[in-house]
Design a protein around this motif. Structure first.
Motif, PDB file in Angstrom:
ATOM      1  N   ILE A  50      99.016   1.818 -54.643  1.00 27.26           N
ATOM      2  CA  ILE A  50      98.727   2.299 -56.001  1.00 27.26           C
ATOM      3  C   ILE A  50      98.872   1.158 -56.999  1.00 27.26           C
ATOM      4  O   ILE A  50      98.026   0.991 -57.887  1.00 27.26           O
ATOM      5  CB  ILE A  50      99.660   3.478 -56.372  1.00 27.26           C
ATOM      6  N   HIS A  51      99.913   0.369 -56.842  1.00 28.61           N
ATOM      7  CA  HIS A  51     100.116  -0.742 -57.768  1.00 28.61           C
ATOM      8  C   HIS A  51      98.946  -1.729 -57.694  1.00 28.61           C
ATOM      9  O   HIS A  51      98.426  -2.168 -58.716  1.00 28.61           O
ATOM     10  CB  HIS A  51     101.442  -1.442 -57.483  1.00 28.61           C
ATOM     11  N   HIS A  52      98.536  -2.065 -56.486  1.00 31.78           N
ATOM     12  CA  HIS A  52      97.413  -2.999 -56.331  1.00 31.78           C
ATOM     13  C   HIS A  52      96.124  -2.402 -56.900  1.00 31.78           C
ATOM     14  O   HIS A  52      95.402  -3.073 -57.645  1.00 31.78           O
ATOM     15  CB  HIS A  52      97.223  -3.369 -54.863  1.00 31.78           C
ATOM     16  N   LEU A  53      95.840  -1.158 -56.573  1.00 32.25           N
ATOM     17  CA  LEU A  53      94.599  -0.532 -57.038  1.00 32.25           C
ATOM     18  C   LEU A  53      94.572  -0.379 -58.554  1.00 32.25           C
ATOM     19  O   LEU A  53      93.522  -0.541 -59.172  1.00 32.25           O
ATOM     20  CB  LEU A  53      94.410   0.831 -56.371  1.00 32.25           C
ATOM     21  N   SER A  54      95.707  -0.078 -59.155  1.00 36.34           N
ATOM     22  CA  SER A  54      95.724   0.089 -60.614  1.00 36.34           C
ATOM     23  C   SER A  54      95.502  -1.239 -61.331  1.00 36.34           C
ATOM     24  O   SER A  54      95.121  -1.257 -62.495  1.00 36.34           O
ATOM     25  CB  SER A  54      97.022   0.746 -61.077  1.00 36.34           C
ATOM     26  N   ALA A  55      95.720  -2.358 -60.626  1.00 36.23           N
ATOM     27  CA  ALA A  55      95.526  -3.677 -61.238  1.00 36.23           C
ATOM     28  C   ALA A  55      94.141  -4.269 -60.965  1.00 36.23           C
ATOM     29  O   ALA A  55      93.811  -5.322 -61.504  1.00 36.23           O
ATOM     30  CB  ALA A  55      96.589  -4.641 -60.708  1.00 36.23           C
ATOM     31  N   THR A  56      93.338  -3.597 -60.152  1.00 37.08           N
ATOM     32  CA  THR A  56      92.006  -4.119 -59.831  1.00 37.08           C
ATOM     33  C   THR A  56      90.989  -3.663 -60.868  1.00 37.08           C
ATOM     34  O   THR A  56      91.147  -2.592 -61.466  1.00 37.08           O
ATOM     35  CB  THR A  56      91.527  -3.656 -58.440  1.00 37.08           C
ATOM     36  N   PRO A  57      89.936  -4.469 -61.070  1.00 36.21           N
ATOM     37  CA  PRO A  57      88.888  -4.052 -62.007  1.00 36.21           C
ATOM     38  C   PRO A  57      88.254  -2.732 -61.552  1.00 36.21           C
ATOM     39  O   PRO A  57      87.880  -2.598 -60.397  1.00 36.21           O
ATOM     40  CB  PRO A  57      87.871  -5.190 -61.951  1.00 36.21           C
ATOM     41  N   GLU A  58      88.215  -1.799 -62.435  1.00 37.51           N
ATOM     42  CA  GLU A  58      87.633  -0.479 -62.194  1.00 37.51           C
ATOM     43  C   GLU A  58      88.302   0.287 -61.058  1.00 37.51           C
ATOM     44  O   GLU A  58      87.764   1.254 -60.552  1.00 37.51           O
ATOM     45  CB  GLU A  58      86.131  -0.600 -61.950  1.00 37.51           C
ATOM     46  N   GLY A  59      89.477  -0.170 -60.604  1.00 41.81           N
ATOM     47  CA  GLY A  59      90.214   0.540 -59.564  1.00 41.81           C
ATOM     48  C   GLY A  59      89.544   0.546 -58.209  1.00 41.81           C
ATOM     49  O   GLY A  59      89.816   1.411 -57.391  1.00 41.81           O
ATOM     50  N   VAL A  60      88.691  -0.429 -57.932  1.00 43.07           N
ATOM     51  CA  VAL A  60      87.951  -0.473 -56.677  1.00 43.07           C
ATOM     52  C   VAL A  60      88.421  -1.660 -55.849  1.00 43.07           C
ATOM     53  O   VAL A  60      88.590  -2.766 -56.372  1.00 43.07           O
ATOM     54  CB  VAL A  60      86.434  -0.575 -56.928  1.00 43.07           C
ATOM     55  N   ALA A  61      88.651  -1.419 -54.555  1.00 46.55           N
ATOM     56  CA  ALA A  61      89.059  -2.483 -53.641  1.00 46.55           C
ATOM     57  C   ALA A  61      88.551  -2.169 -52.245  1.00 46.55           C
ATOM     58  O   ALA A  61      88.226  -1.020 -51.937  1.00 46.55           O
ATOM     59  CB  ALA A  61      90.572  -2.610 -53.615  1.00 46.55           C
ATOM     60  N   THR A  62      88.493  -3.183 -51.423  1.00 42.94           N
ATOM     61  CA  THR A  62      88.185  -2.970 -50.012  1.00 42.94           C
ATOM     62  C   THR A  62      89.491  -2.741 -49.267  1.00 42.94           C
ATOM     63  O   THR A  62      90.565  -3.144 -49.739  1.00 42.94           O
ATOM     64  CB  THR A  62      87.464  -4.176 -49.395  1.00 42.94           C
ATOM     65  N   LEU A  63      89.392  -2.123 -48.116  1.00 42.43           N
ATOM     66  CA  LEU A  63      90.580  -1.911 -47.301  1.00 42.43           C
ATOM     67  C   LEU A  63      91.213  -3.243 -46.931  1.00 42.43           C
ATOM     68  O   LEU A  63      92.436  -3.390 -46.993  1.00 42.43           O
ATOM     69  CB  LEU A  63      90.234  -1.114 -46.039  1.00 42.43           C
ATOM     70  N   SER A  64      90.411  -4.244 -46.594  1.00 42.35           N
ATOM     71  CA  SER A  64      90.976  -5.532 -46.188  1.00 42.35           C
ATOM     72  C   SER A  64      91.733  -6.205 -47.335  1.00 42.35           C
ATOM     73  O   SER A  64      92.799  -6.784 -47.117  1.00 42.35           O
ATOM     74  CB  SER A  64      89.906  -6.463 -45.621  1.00 42.35           C
ATOM     75  N   ASP A  65      91.220  -6.123 -48.561  1.00 38.04           N
ATOM     76  CA  ASP A  65      91.944  -6.674 -49.715  1.00 38.04           C
ATOM     77  C   ASP A  65      93.269  -5.946 -49.923  1.00 38.04           C
ATOM     78  O   ASP A  65      94.294  -6.572 -50.196  1.00 38.04           O
ATOM     79  CB  ASP A  65      91.115  -6.569 -50.993  1.00 38.04           C
ATOM     80  N   LEU A  66      93.225  -4.651 -49.795  1.00 36.66           N
ATOM     81  CA  LEU A  66      94.427  -3.840 -49.964  1.00 36.66           C
ATOM     82  C   LEU A  66      95.459  -4.170 -48.887  1.00 36.66           C
ATOM     83  O   LEU A  66      96.641  -4.358 -49.175  1.00 36.66           O
ATOM     84  CB  LEU A  66      94.055  -2.356 -49.928  1.00 36.66           C
ATOM     85  N   VAL A  67      95.001  -4.286 -47.641  1.00 34.91           N
ATOM     86  CA  VAL A  67      95.892  -4.622 -46.525  1.00 34.91           C
ATOM     87  C   VAL A  67      96.545  -5.981 -46.759  1.00 34.91           C
ATOM     88  O   VAL A  67      97.756  -6.136 -46.589  1.00 34.91           O
ATOM     89  CB  VAL A  67      95.118  -4.611 -45.183  1.00 34.91           C
TER      90      VAL A  67
END
Length: 140
Positions: A50-67
């Motif tokens: 959640i912390h990572h996603l809330s800091a990404t532009p438009e709340g969008v990320a790939t699974l690999s970036d999140l991992v």
């Protein structure tokens, strides 16, 4: 008038008119209860996600970036220094457990086929997650 079916399936959700591999274009209507928020935040991996996603532009990320980011925070190293086997365990955990729970709670939209995640933003959830992040995330 909406084309959405007013009928709910056995889980209590309205069936989606989108194919399962398509991320929704709009956020879910409901807001999680405080009990649900605390259950979601009870797991460190979900808090980190959640912390990572809330800091990404438009709340969008790939699974690999999140991992990569979650594994780096957990091991307190840089993203390039996390062992591959540890990243695979984090990926399996996020893919099979944590992202589906967040998706079921309408916090994110997780498309397992394209491995994309969209965070819808939940101010109350973010407020509690931010308090915890200040205490447990390494300084950046």
């Amino acid at each position: 008038m909406s084309n959405e079916s007013p009928y709910r399936d056995d889980s209590g959700k309205r069936p989606s008119t989108d194919p399962p591999h398509v991320l929704r274009a709009e956020p879910a209507v409901s807001r999680p209860s405080f009990d649900d928020i605390f259950k979601l935040l009870s797991e460190k991996r979900r808090r980190y996600a959640i912390h990572h996603l809330s800091a990404t532009p438009e709340g969008v990320a790939t699974l690999s970036d999140l991992v990569e980011q979650v594994a780096a925070w957990e091991t307190e190293t840089s993203t390039g220094d996390v062992p591959d086997d540890y990243q695979r365990r984090v990926e399996a955990s996020l893919h099979h457990t944590h992202l589906p729970k967040l998706d079921d709670a309408n916090i994110i939209d997780y498309d397992a086929r394209s491995e994309s995640v969209r965070y819808w933003g939940q101010p109350v959830l973010e407020e509690y997650a931010e308090h915890v992040a200040a205490m447990e995330l390494p300084e950046r």
